[in-house]
Design a protein around this motif. Structure first.
Motif: not given
Ligand code: PMP
Length: 360
Positions: A76-78, A151-153, A171-173, A195-197
């Protein structure tokens, strides 16, 4: 050793059935005498896997035909960079909502490419709520509006979709895609790391509306151009073949479970079980506004943080792993994606009850 309940935020638990099938097929996929890992991505067999997986994915999410689905690498970071490179389309400004750590990361990257207007930022209240849309400072000249539905955190999740007129939603899903049905037609681009769902790390899925691609920022590298990947069916270069295959098994598993409506029911019940217990306890608390609590990532804090280590050690011994919260929130976090069964939640709640009884 028996399998544990793994509450990791990602890479996360995968369905056992999926891994058992991958195990059974690892040396010899469908009588080909070879592993999926050893196949040419352009060969007949792998093409079959890729095409069927896209069809299943489209079916699960009812993706309209004017959307492309891309199976890429880079995480997702890319996408934090690919979104501005592809969606600015000659414009200079973009709107971003900041509701947590991952929104911040997307904003930092977006600022390298355009003038980012942060429409609202909840950092001062530790990312525990979502401000009402009427309080956002939107810009009508924005090329797109970016936000993070889950937001995962901090464990903050949208249970609604913003209405921003003609400005496409980006959107970042990453931590919510495939956990329930969504109306894809409301979005310009949706992206998620697998790597989550969705599967295992190494695959990133992008769903993008066709009319938004093909106008990249000048100087955009070929590998960052959605159109190049769309035209080549995600095979411009060698894709992440094995993680893509694992996801194809997850899609079949989801279909067998009854699709995303069935998953939504299961996931909602799991989250309610955990929040219900936390809210009724005076020993555990969840800091998030109840209207935007995540179904996927549930942070909770112990009344006495000196007990955190003990909690984690005893939980681990009870087969409940990776509950440590992110350092920015403290306490614990249970990530409860699709592959976490209700039994895992029940075991966690039983453990928490007992811990409170003996230490609280
Ligand atoms: N966005 C969200 C909402 C995430 O939870 C994460 C990873 N935990 C990232 C982006 C980053 O993802 P990646 O490590 O696949 O680049």
């Amino acid at each position: 050793m028996a399998r544990i309940y793994n509450f990791s935020p990602g890479p996360a638990m995968l369905p056992s059935e999926v891994m058992e099938q991958a195990r059974d097929e690892i040396l010899n996929w469908h009588n080909t005498g070879m592993s999926v890992m050893e196949m040419s991505h352009r060969g007949k067999q792998y093409t079959e896997i890729a095409e069927e997986s896209e069809a299943d994915f489209r079916e699960l999410l009812s993706i309209p035909s004017n959307y492309k689905v891309l199976f890429l690498q880079g995480g997702a970071a890319t996408q934090f960079a690919m979104v501005p490179m592809n969606l600015l389309r000659g414009k200079k400004k973009a709107d971003y909502l900041c509701t947590g750590h991952w929104s911040e990361k997307a904003i930092e990257e977006g600022q390298k490419f355009c003038e980012v207007n942060v429409v609202a930022n909840t950092k001062s209240t530790k990312f525990t709520h979502i401000p009402a849309q009427q309080d956002w400072n939107l810009n009508s000249e924005a090329a797109y509006f970016h936000y993070t539905p889950n937001e995962t955190i901090a464990g903050v999740e949208f249970h609604w979709i913003p209405e921003i007129g003609n400005v496409p939603l980006a959107v970042d899903m990453s931590s919510t895609l495939l956990s329930r049905p969504i109306d894809v037609s409301k979005f310009g681009v949706i992206y998620a790391g697998a790597q989550k769902n969705i599967g295992c790390a190494g695959l990133t899925i992008i769903i993008v509306r066709e009319d938004l691609i093909g106008q990249t920022l000048s100087g955009t590298p070929t590998m960052f151009d959605y159109q190049i990947h769309a035209k080549n069916n995600s095979m411009y270069n060698t894709p992440s073949t094995y993680p893509w295959y694992i996801s194809s098994l997850v899609f079949k598993w989801l279909k067998k479970k009854g699709g995303l409506a069935a998953m939504a029911e299961i996931n909602h019940k799991k989250a309610e079980t955990l929040y219900g217990f936390v809210d009724n306890s005076s020993f555990y608390t969840n800091p998030v506004d109840p209207t935007c609590r995540s179904w996927m990532n549930v942070p909770f804090i112990l009344a006495n943080s000196n007990l955190d280590e003990q909690f984690l050690n005893q939980a681990k011994q009870a087969g409940l792993a990776n509950l440590k919260g992110h350092r920015s929130v403290g306490g614990m976090r249970a990530s409860i994606y699709n592959a976490m069964p209700q039994e895992g939640i029940n075991a966690l709640v039983d453990f928490m009850k007992e811990f409170e009884r003996t230490k609280g």
